[in-house]
Design an enzyme around this catalytic site. Sequence first.
Site, PDB file in Angstrom:
ATOM      1  N   ASP A  26      33.190  87.174  43.548  1.00  0.00           N
ATOM      2  CA  ASP A  26      32.759  85.912  44.170  1.00  0.00           C
ATOM      3  C   ASP A  26      33.456  85.651  45.498  1.00  0.00           C
ATOM      4  OD1 ASP A  26      35.289  84.102  43.559  1.00  0.00           O
ATOM      5  OD2 ASP A  26      34.875  85.298  41.791  1.00  0.00           O
TER       6      ASP A  26
ATOM      7  N   GLN B  74      25.770  93.800  34.199  1.00  0.00           N
ATOM      8  CA  GLN B  74      25.767  92.482  33.559  1.00  0.00           C
ATOM      9  C   GLN B  74      24.613  91.631  34.072  1.00  0.00           C
ATOM     10  OE1 GLN B  74      29.765  91.545  34.757  1.00  0.00           O
ATOM     11  NE2 GLN B  74      29.304  92.096  36.858  1.00  0.00           N
TER      12      GLN B  74
ATOM     13  N   ASP C 269      36.270  88.518  31.324  1.00  0.00           N
ATOM     14  CA  ASP C 269      37.004  88.473  30.058  1.00  0.00           C
ATOM     15  C   ASP C 269      37.160  89.883  29.458  1.00  0.00           C
ATOM     16  OD1 ASP C 269      37.353  85.733  30.135  1.00  0.00           O
ATOM     17  OD2 ASP C 269      35.320  85.374  29.397  1.00  0.00           O
TER      18      ASP C 269
ATOM     19  N   ASP D 104      41.582  89.895  39.081  1.00  0.00           N
ATOM     20  CA  ASP D 104      40.694  88.722  39.017  1.00  0.00           C
ATOM     21  C   ASP D 104      39.427  89.181  38.295  1.00  0.00           C
ATOM     22  OD1 ASP D 104      39.142  86.518  39.459  1.00  0.00           O
ATOM     23  OD2 ASP D 104      39.230  86.610  41.639  1.00  0.00           O
ATOM     24  N   SER D 105      39.566  89.345  36.993  1.00  0.00           N
ATOM     25  CA  SER D 105      38.533  90.054  36.235  1.00  0.00           C
ATOM     26  C   SER D 105      37.715  89.103  35.377  1.00  0.00           C
ATOM     27  CB  SER D 105      39.213  91.067  35.308  1.00  0.00           C
ATOM     28  OG  SER D 105      39.989  90.374  34.360  1.00  0.00           O
TER      29      SER D 105
ATOM     30  N   GLY E 241      37.823  99.327  38.395  1.00  0.00           N
ATOM     31  CA  GLY E 241      39.233  99.186  38.748  1.00  0.00           C
ATOM     32  C   GLY E 241      40.127 100.093  37.921  1.00  0.00           C
TER      33      GLY E 241
ATOM     34  N   GLU F 254      35.644  96.198  43.149  1.00  0.00           N
ATOM     35  CA  GLU F 254      34.707  95.411  42.324  1.00  0.00           C
ATOM     36  C   GLU F 254      33.675  96.381  41.751  1.00  0.00           C
ATOM     37  OE1 GLU F 254      33.745  92.014  41.294  1.00  0.00           O
ATOM     38  OE2 GLU F 254      32.258  93.322  40.373  1.00  0.00           O
TER      39      GLU F 254
HETATM   40  N1  SAM Z   1      37.157  84.422  40.308  1.00  0.00           N
HETATM   41  C1  SAM Z   1      36.638  84.200  39.040  1.00  0.00           C
HETATM   42  C2  SAM Z   1      37.126  83.137  38.241  1.00  0.00           C
HETATM   43  O1  SAM Z   1      37.248  82.057  38.804  1.00  0.00           O
HETATM   44  O2  SAM Z   1      37.310  83.387  37.021  1.00  0.00           O
HETATM   45  C3  SAM Z   1      35.804  85.132  38.330  1.00  0.00           C
HETATM   46  C4  SAM Z   1      36.149  86.483  38.322  1.00  0.00           C
HETATM   47  S1  SAM Z   1      35.135  87.540  39.235  1.00  0.00           S
HETATM   48  C5  SAM Z   1      33.520  86.975  39.282  1.00  0.00           C
HETATM   49  C6  SAM Z   1      35.181  88.833  38.049  1.00  0.00           C
HETATM   50  C7  SAM Z   1      34.618  90.102  38.584  1.00  0.00           C
HETATM   51  O3  SAM Z   1      35.252  91.191  37.913  1.00  0.00           O
HETATM   52  C8  SAM Z   1      33.117  90.266  38.342  1.00  0.00           C
HETATM   53  O4  SAM Z   1      32.453  90.219  39.566  1.00  0.00           O
HETATM   54  C9  SAM Z   1      32.995  91.630  37.646  1.00  0.00           C
HETATM   55  O5  SAM Z   1      31.901  92.377  38.103  1.00  0.00           O
HETATM   56  C10 SAM Z   1      34.334  92.266  37.988  1.00  0.00           C
HETATM   57  N2  SAM Z   1      34.776  93.308  37.059  1.00  0.00           N
HETATM   58  C11 SAM Z   1      34.673  93.307  35.704  1.00  0.00           C
HETATM   59  N3  SAM Z   1      35.174  94.453  35.206  1.00  0.00           N
HETATM   60  C12 SAM Z   1      35.607  95.192  36.266  1.00  0.00           C
HETATM   61  C13 SAM Z   1      36.222  96.467  36.385  1.00  0.00           C
HETATM   62  N4  SAM Z   1      36.485  97.209  35.305  1.00  0.00           N
HETATM   63  N5  SAM Z   1      36.549  96.905  37.627  1.00  0.00           N
HETATM   64  C14 SAM Z   1      36.284  96.151  38.725  1.00  0.00           C
HETATM   65  N6  SAM Z   1      35.690  94.940  38.666  1.00  0.00           N
HETATM   66  C15 SAM Z   1      35.364  94.462  37.452  1.00  0.00           C
END
Ligand code: SAM
Length: 283
Positions: A86, A31, A158, A155-156, A138, A106
């Site tokens: 994060d 991304q 969208d 905590d993913s 994940g 992650e």
């Molecule tokens: N804590 C946050 C909030 O306030 O909405 C944001 C979420 S955090 C940044 C989301 C993380 O999910 C991202 O860093 C992304 O790389 C990760 N992510 C997305 N798809 C994923 C997957 N299939 N497996 C593991 N991590 C994933």
Amino acid sequence: MELWYTENHTENVRFSTKVNNQLVSLQSDYQHIAILETEEFGKILTLDGYLMVTEKDEFIYHEMIVHVPMATNLDIKKVLVIGAGDGGTIRELVRYPGIERIDMVEIDSMVVEVCKTHLKQTACSLDDPRVTIYYEDGLRYIRNIDNEYDLILVDSTDPFGPGEGLFTKEFYGNCYKALGDKGILVNQQESTFYGSYLDVMQRSHKKIKDTFKVCKVYQAHIPTYPSGFWLFGFASKYYDPIKDIQAEDWNKLGLKTKYYNTSLHLGAFALPNYVKEHLNEID
Ligand code: SAM
């Protein structure tokens, strides 16, 4: 010249905030990652242009995803966190001395590296000795896990791009299998105010409901997310977050929080009628 960050919340609605400085803009394998310094919200993290975290309101999301399940079962010892690059969710979890192990899965190591450098407010506890980070999808990680965790937090991002698989029936079934007898699953569950996310939210709620004995939805006010109103899913094999809340014991821990408290915990499950109707439509 003024710089503004804009996210389209729908085709007809936009959220904008004034930017003072762009600190990071890079493309990972998964991304586009950006960190911007804004006038109103402090530093913000965006992934593929979508707002993930702002320094000003991240406490609401991170306190609500962690303290609701923790106050429901204070005996939680082993936690799996999916996504959360994060670090804000981990920051809240490590405040509980009773938690022995936190595995974080992650997909994108660059999110973690960028946040460790530029978003220290959230990425401040990733070096806690109880935390192990696995850089993996994940969806794939959880396929091989059986009866291992007391709590799973999703905590993913969208439900498109790398996060898409984390809203599927296969994933929720594997979460069920990865949890012990009294396990709890909490996931960020989007919002139903704008039509664009309604369908996804309804379908994921239905899949979780078909999998777990207890399945509820709770709300939080998050100013920078579309409509400012956000939902979380609470599912469990055993615990009911309202009947089983350990309010007295949680308050004895003396954790200082800015949003969460045990009265709000109960109130968060009291949903507006239009949300209840949306959930009932698929029941
Ligand atoms: N804590 C946050 C909030 O306030 O909405 C944001 C979420 S955090 C940044 C989301 C993380 O999910 C991202 O860093 C992304 O790389 C990760 N992510 C997305 N798809 C994923 C997957 N299939 N497996 C593991 N991590 C994933």
